[in-house]
Design a protein around this motif. Structure first.
Motif, PDB file in Angstrom:
ATOM      1  N   GLU A 186      65.677  16.986  40.204  1.00 56.40           N
ATOM      2  CA  GLU A 186      64.922  17.806  41.403  1.00 56.40           C
ATOM      3  C   GLU A 186      66.402  18.955  41.727  1.00 56.40           C
ATOM      4  N   ARG A 187      67.501  18.342  41.848  1.00 58.03           N
ATOM      5  CA  ARG A 187      68.569  19.176  42.122  1.00 58.03           C
ATOM      6  C   ARG A 187      68.728  20.403  40.996  1.00 58.03           C
ATOM      7  N   ARG A 188      68.298  19.999  39.695  1.00 56.05           N
ATOM      8  CA  ARG A 188      68.485  21.013  38.780  1.00 56.05           C
ATOM      9  C   ARG A 188      67.335  22.070  39.059  1.00 56.05           C
ATOM     10  N   ASN A 189      66.131  21.701  39.332  1.00 60.82           N
ATOM     11  CA  ASN A 189      65.116  22.461  39.650  1.00 60.82           C
ATOM     12  C   ASN A 189      65.472  23.769  40.486  1.00 60.82           C
ATOM     13  N   HIS A 190      66.034  23.216  41.639  1.00 63.89           N
ATOM     14  CA  HIS A 190      66.336  23.810  43.079  1.00 63.89           C
ATOM     15  C   HIS A 190      67.484  24.941  42.645  1.00 63.89           C
ATOM     16  N   GLU A 191      68.436  24.301  41.692  1.00 64.73           N
ATOM     17  CA  GLU A 191      69.425  25.293  41.122  1.00 64.73           C
ATOM     18  C   GLU A 191      68.860  26.575  40.365  1.00 64.73           C
ATOM     19  N   MET A 192      67.857  25.927  39.491  1.00 63.67           N
ATOM     20  CA  MET A 192      67.365  27.157  38.622  1.00 63.67           C
ATOM     21  C   MET A 192      66.489  28.268  39.664  1.00 63.67           C
ATOM     22  N   PHE A 193      65.895  27.651  40.587  1.00 62.49           N
ATOM     23  CA  PHE A 193      65.062  28.481  41.418  1.00 62.49           C
ATOM     24  C   PHE A 193      65.879  29.371  42.003  1.00 62.49           C
ATOM     25  N   ALA A 194      67.195  29.011  42.884  1.00 66.15           N
ATOM     26  CA  ALA A 194      67.989  29.901  43.259  1.00 66.15           C
ATOM     27  C   ALA A 194      68.355  30.937  42.304  1.00 66.15           C
ATOM     28  N   GLU A 195      68.988  30.503  40.976  1.00 72.03           N
ATOM     29  CA  GLU A 195      69.422  31.458  40.020  1.00 72.03           C
ATOM     30  C   GLU A 195      68.218  32.503  39.692  1.00 72.03           C
ATOM     31  N   ARG A 196      67.194  32.125  39.518  1.00 72.70           N
ATOM     32  CA  ARG A 196      66.207  33.148  39.396  1.00 72.70           C
ATOM     33  C   ARG A 196      66.219  34.166  40.294  1.00 72.70           C
ATOM     34  N   HIS A 197      66.069  33.501  41.804  1.00 70.09           N
ATOM     35  CA  HIS A 197      65.998  34.278  42.604  1.00 70.09           C
ATOM     36  C   HIS A 197      67.033  35.514  42.774  1.00 70.09           C
ATOM     37  N   ALA A 198      68.290  35.039  42.352  1.00 70.70           N
ATOM     38  CA  ALA A 198      69.311  35.830  42.552  1.00 70.70           C
ATOM     39  C   ALA A 198      69.381  36.940  41.196  1.00 70.70           C
ATOM     40  N   ASP A 199      68.883  36.446  40.340  1.00 72.93           N
ATOM     41  CA  ASP A 199      68.561  37.370  39.143  1.00 72.93           C
ATOM     42  C   ASP A 199      67.775  38.543  39.711  1.00 72.93           C
ATOM     43  N   ARG A 200      66.480  38.024  40.197  1.00 69.64           N
ATOM     44  CA  ARG A 200      65.658  38.982  40.415  1.00 69.64           C
ATOM     45  C   ARG A 200      66.182  40.117  41.345  1.00 69.64           C
ATOM     46  N   ILE A 201      66.888  39.543  42.539  1.00 67.33           N
ATOM     47  CA  ILE A 201      67.418  40.473  43.237  1.00 67.33           C
ATOM     48  C   ILE A 201      68.384  41.360  42.645  1.00 67.33           C
ATOM     49  N   PHE A 202      69.069  40.784  41.809  1.00 62.78           N
ATOM     50  CA  PHE A 202      70.228  41.707  41.122  1.00 62.78           C
ATOM     51  C   PHE A 202      69.537  42.499  40.384  1.00 62.78           C
ATOM     52  N   GLN A 203      68.623  42.465  39.666  1.00 59.35           N
ATOM     53  CA  GLN A 203      67.727  43.546  38.785  1.00 59.35           C
ATOM     54  C   GLN A 203      67.115  44.660  39.799  1.00 59.35           C
ATOM     55  N   LYS A 204      66.730  43.994  40.994  1.00 62.08           N
ATOM     56  CA  LYS A 204      66.320  45.220  41.887  1.00 62.08           C
ATOM     57  C   LYS A 204      67.290  45.978  42.255  1.00 62.08           C
ATOM     58  N   LEU A 205      68.425  45.616  42.709  1.00 64.40           N
ATOM     59  CA  LEU A 205      69.419  46.379  43.195  1.00 64.40           C
ATOM     60  C   LEU A 205      70.081  47.248  42.358  1.00 64.40           C
ATOM     61  N   ASP A 206      70.366  46.576  40.875  1.00 63.75           N
ATOM     62  CA  ASP A 206      71.176  47.286  40.007  1.00 63.75           C
ATOM     63  C   ASP A 206      70.272  48.433  39.356  1.00 63.75           C
ATOM     64  N   ILE A 207      70.223  49.404  39.801  1.00 68.11           N
ATOM     65  CA  ILE A 207      69.422  50.603  39.202  1.00 68.11           C
ATOM     66  C   ILE A 207      69.773  51.009  37.885  1.00 68.11           C
TER      67      ILE A 207
END
Lengths: 239, 741
Positions: A186-207
């Motif tokens: 479960e922990r791993r799941n949450h971590e991956m979820f958070a990481e994916r979230h971060a990546d998504r945001i970064f992609q959005k920000l990094d033009i």
């Protein structure tokens, strides 16, 4: 002697140390800080006298010495987010408020920060957020920094217990850190979820996709994004 | 902590940082109502005159307390616009600080109980006391609880023993006699006799080893010098073998008898046999029997026999039953077991170390005493305890140095645990002293308390009487138009404040009377040795209460005496008289009446209606009361420690009463703690000669503590004389003796 003269010429009184008696005791002298007059603060921050009075009273109640250190900050945050692990986020916020980077926040810093966040313009707010994200203060947000912030925010939530493997001593011990396989998964799941979230945001920000987000990119992305802009505008901290 | 709530704006401001990274749009902030922040106002809390001001916010931090909730509105004073509490302002300071700082402190100079009460009043749980003060608070609370428990236990013990005294069988009586020699003379005698025999036995043991030279001729030379020393100086024990044997036998007989008696009387035999004192008893007498069993011809066995005699010295421990100091010492040692253990252990360590070093230092000296390490132990012990016999001394320089260090360290090692043991002993000893002193003073204190209560009660009554007389005068004198009072100015205000209170109180009691159909007065029934009933059907009332002006309902301080035994009988509407009581009722009564000492019960049990019942049969522990009847039939009460015993004879009289829980704590078992005596006059007052005094007697005996102390109030008995006109007034004299059993 010269230092004393220099000090007295300064308008703002900085940290004032206690008398020598305390030094002899061997305790570290508790710096006491007195903020500038209320009128100056009123002008600087745009809060009314009443609001400032209220804020100062509660501030002083919590921190009689006039300054906040990170431990106190963390403790306060634990009251608001009792279920998660507040330390990384508190650290981020503390750093953002700590303009002078000396490990303590005094009342003026706080009030200035809050005023810019609540009464300032959207670019001001975004500027603050940028400093929040930019951990090392180099003017750009790297992928790692963003991920840290995202993880920190995730940890605030009740699922945050699953993410953090280390617990700060004065934090609530996370009840769900077990070593069972299910918990690990479960922990791993949450971590991956958070990481994916971060990546998504970064992609959005990094033009320009250069691996880091500069201030201009950040500003541009955020003002272009409707939701962000609206929310920013609406979040007025009503006291 | 609600002050943290003030930081919420900061946290919310920081929440802006989530906006860019949010997956979903954040909800808009709640619209802050355009209210004029009523929180930001100051409240005044007036505690017994001292004004405290604080923000409303501060108080509302803890909404589950009195000040934080709307319970405080009950205390709001509209005129002065403040909250008024009639409580202790000093303690309130701490309570208010709790609101301000979030930490509740416990002031060490305040009494724990009063502090607790304040906390309870303001709705604060003591658990929130801060860490700095919590230990202290807990400790004191525990001490208090122990002390109160001790008191209560001993009270209960006394009471139980009192209350069920008659019920006890021999066995329990014996046990009590053994445990507490002051209960009866026999016990005291027993106590001293055993003590004497213990002393005799110990002395005999000691003396029989003294060498006796009496009676043997001392050969003298011409110049008066002893020619030869008496080579036959044998110990007395050998000489007067028979005498000592007889003495020993006698002592052992007594001890055995005592032990067997105790064993018989013990409530829990197994526990008794395991207790320390009984083991000492056994150890004291066993050697004798074993010695009887073993014959002395066999040498080996006779050696054992001699050893057995050593155990006879344990008889001296039997004294600990007689001496409290010894018991305390024993208890102290037991409670300091760990310190003692530490002492012994550290000494042992030091002994071994120094003995070893000493041995190796002195090994090579010729003719040394330090032949082995164990041999050196003796030297080390003697040196460490600074005895220094000098039978073993080091000769080498190294040995002397070591010896010096040894003696210095010995002083230190021994001096360290000793203060702990001493302070323990001191604490326990003082506790015991205090407990004893408290017990001794308790009775006197209780008597004083009762006195105080009685005087206040008497004041109450006199006020009541004054009111009644006023009312009477008002009714009879002024008629309906009370405005033009003949009396004068003060007649105008007939109904003063307190009068109104009295009136209402009276009225209430009157209602109670009516409701329960019982009267609180005793009327015409002649007292002929039978207890008057307190309850009567309303029909036979001849006088109406109060307004008759004769006496009044007396129920001092609201203690209306109803026979406690009334519960046993179902609504006895008829007066209680022996002949009416069936056997069953009588049995029921005996079963229920815890005291069975009261005068009312006496006839029940004695089945006699003799008027001259002297309560010789009364069970012990009745305090002495003299009731002297005067010729006019007025029974005059004089009672010991019946304070304010009103004696007014001619007028309506007297009540003396003892307020219910005068204390002797007896309250517990219902055993009639109240007494009210009342006496009533008939309307046809006067006529002293044939004064129809009715006496009333009720009595309640409060069980007094068995220790024959006479304090106790309680008990008295009275009975007025008075029959109806035609009969001579019976003066009754009742003297209840206290027999201190």
């Amino acid at each position: 002697m010269a230092k004393y003269l220099r000090r007295s010429f300064r308008r703002k009184k900085e940290v004032r140390f206690m008398g020598s008696a305390e030094h002899e005791d061997g305790d570290s002298p508790t710096p006491r800080y007195r903020p500038d007059g209320i009128d100056a603060l009123c002008k600087a921050t745009g809060f009314s006298r009443k609001e400032l009075q209220l804020m100062y009273r509660s501030f002083k109640q919590e921190c009689p010495t006039g300054t906040v250190n990170e431990a106190t900050f963390r403790r306060i945050y634990t009251h608001f987010f009792p279920y998660g692990d507040v330390s990384p986020y508190a650290h981020c916020v503390f750093r953002a408020f700590d303009i002078r980077h000396n490990g303590v926040i005094n009342f003026e810093d706080l009030v200035l920060g809050v005023s810019s966040l609540s009464r300032g313009s959207v670019p001001d707010k975004l500027r603050w957020v940028f400093t929040l994200y930019d951990a090392d203060g180099d003017g750009v947000i790297s992928r790692g920094e963003l991920r840290d912030v995202v993880m920190a925010v995730h940890r605030l939530s009740p699922h945050g217990n699953l993410l953090s493997s280390k617990t700060i001593p004065d934090m609530m011990p996370s009840p769900s850190t077990t070593n069972s396989a299910a918990a690990m998964a479960e922990r791993r799941n949450h971590e991956m979820f958070a990481e994916r979230h971060a990546d998504r945001i970064f992609q959005k920000l990094d033009i320009n996709c250069d691996g880091q987000v500069t201030w201009d990119e950040f500003l541009e992305t955020c003002t272009k994004d409707e939701t962000i802009a609206n929310t920013m505008a609406n979040m007025d901290v009503a006291l | 902590m609600a002050s943290v709530a003030a930081w919420l704006p900061f946290a919310r401001a920081a929440a802006i940082g989530w906006v860019p990274i949010a997956n979903n749009p954040l909800p808009p902030p709640p619209i802050a109502k355009e209210r004029r922040r009523p929180d930001d106002e100051k409240l005044i809390v007036n505690v017994s005159g001292r004004r405290f001001e604080t923000w409303r916010n501060t108080l509302e931090k803890y909404p589950d307390t009195l000040l934080g909730s709307n319970e405080r509105e009950f205390f709001y004073d509209e005129e002065t616009k403040e909250y008024f509490f009639d409580r202790d302002p000093d303690i309130f300071r701490h309570i208010l600080n709790y609101y301000r700082t979030g930490k509740l402190h416990y002031p060490k100079h305040e009494c724990l109980t009063s502090y607790d009460e304040e906390l309870a009043f303001f709705g604060i749980v003591p658990d929130v006391i801060g860490d700095c003060c919590y230990e202290d608070y807990r400790d004191r609370k525990r001490e208090n609880a122990e002390r109160i428990m001790d008191d209560k236990l001993s009270e209960n013990n006394e009471q139980n023993s009192q209350a069920a005294q008659d019920m006890r069988n021999t066995r329990e009586k014996m046990w009590r006699a053994f445990e507490n020699p002051h209960t009866s003379t026999a016990a005291l005698v027993f106590y001293y006799v055993t003590g004497f025999f213990i002393a005799v036995s110990v002395m005999a043991n000691v003396v029989e080893t003294v060498p006796c030279t009496l009676g043997i001729a001392m050969p003298l030379a011409a110049d008066g010098r002893l020619l030869s020393k008496n080579s036959e100086s044998i110990p007395c024990g050998e000489r007067y073998k028979i005498i000592f044997f007889c003495l020993d036998t006698a002592c052992v007989m007594i001890f055995t008898a005592e032990y067997l008696l105790r064993l018989f009387a013990a409530p829990d035999r197994c526990k008794f046999m395991r207790s320390v004192m009984s083991i000492i008893d056994v150890v004291a007498i066993l050697p004798y029997y074993i010695g009887l069993g073993i014959s002395t011809e066999n040498d080996d066995v006779s050696g054992a026999f001699v050893t057995l005699r050593v155990f006879r010295v344990f008889r001296i421990f039997k004294f600990s039953r007689h001496s409290q100091g010894l018991r305390i010492l024993g208890y102290t040692l037991k409670s300091c077991a760990s310190e003692l253990g530490f002492l012994v252990f550290s000494l042992a360590m030091a002994i071994i170390i120094f003995a070893t070093v000493m041995f190796y230092a002195e090994k090579n000296v010729d003719g040394t005493n330090f032949t082995s390490i164990p041999a050196a132990f003796w030297y080390t012990i003697v040196t460490m305890t600074t005895l220094g016999y000098g039978d073993m001394v080091p000769k080498t320089i190294a040995g002397k140095v070591v010896g010096g260090v040894c003696s210095l360290s010995g002083v230190l090692v021994i001096a360290l645990p000793v203060p702990v043991i001493v302070s323990n002993f001191s604490r326990i000893y003082h506790q015991n002293q205090r407990a004893d002193k408290r017990k001794a003073q308790k009775k006197a204190r209780l008597a004083r308390i009762r006195l105080a209560k009685a005087t206040s009660g008497a004041a109450f009554l006199s006020k009541k009487r004054a009111v009644e007389s006023r009312l009477l005068a008002q009714e009879s004198g002024l008629g309906l138009d009370g405005d033009n009072g003949a009396g004068g100015g003060d007649d105008q205000h007939w109904l003063r404040e307190e009068d109104i209170f009295e009136l209402q109180h009276h009225h209430l009691l009157r209602c109670l009377e009516k409701a329960t159909d019982r009267e609180f007065i005793e009327l015409e029934n002649p007292f002929n040795g039978q207890p008057q009933s307190m309850q009567r059907s309303a029909g036979s009332r001849s006088t109406s209460p109060t307004l008759a002006g004769q006496g009044s309902l007396v129920s001092p301080a609201g203690n209306v005496r109803n026979k406690p035994q009334a519960g046993g009988r179902s609504s006895a509407s008829s007066p209680l008289s022996p002949e009416r009581l069936t056997r069953q009722q009588q049995q029921q009564h005996s079963a229920m009446c815890p005291c069975c000492l009261c005068w009312t019960c006496l006839p029940l049990h004695q089945r006699s209606s003799s008027t001259s019942a002297v309560a010789s049969a009364a069970p012990p522990t009745v305090s002495q009361v003299n009731v002297v009847g005067s010729s006019s039939g007025a029974a005059q009460l004089s009672m010991d420690d019946m304070p304010g015993a009103p004696v007014a004879m001619d007028g309506p009289i007297t009540q003396s009463f003892v307020p219910a829980s005068g204390g002797s704590g007896s309250s517990s078992s219902s055993s009639s703690a109240n007494v009210t005596i009342r006496r009533r006059h008939n309307e046809t007052s006067s006529s002293s000669s044939s004064s129809p005094h009715q006496g009333v007697g009720q009595v309640q005996m409060l069980q007094q503590s068995a220790s024959g102390a006479t304090e106790g109030p309680l008990e008295f008995q009275i009975s007025g004389g008075g029959q109806h006109q035609s009969q001579p007034v019976e003066t009754r004299q009742t003297i209840l003796h206290i027999s201190a059993l």
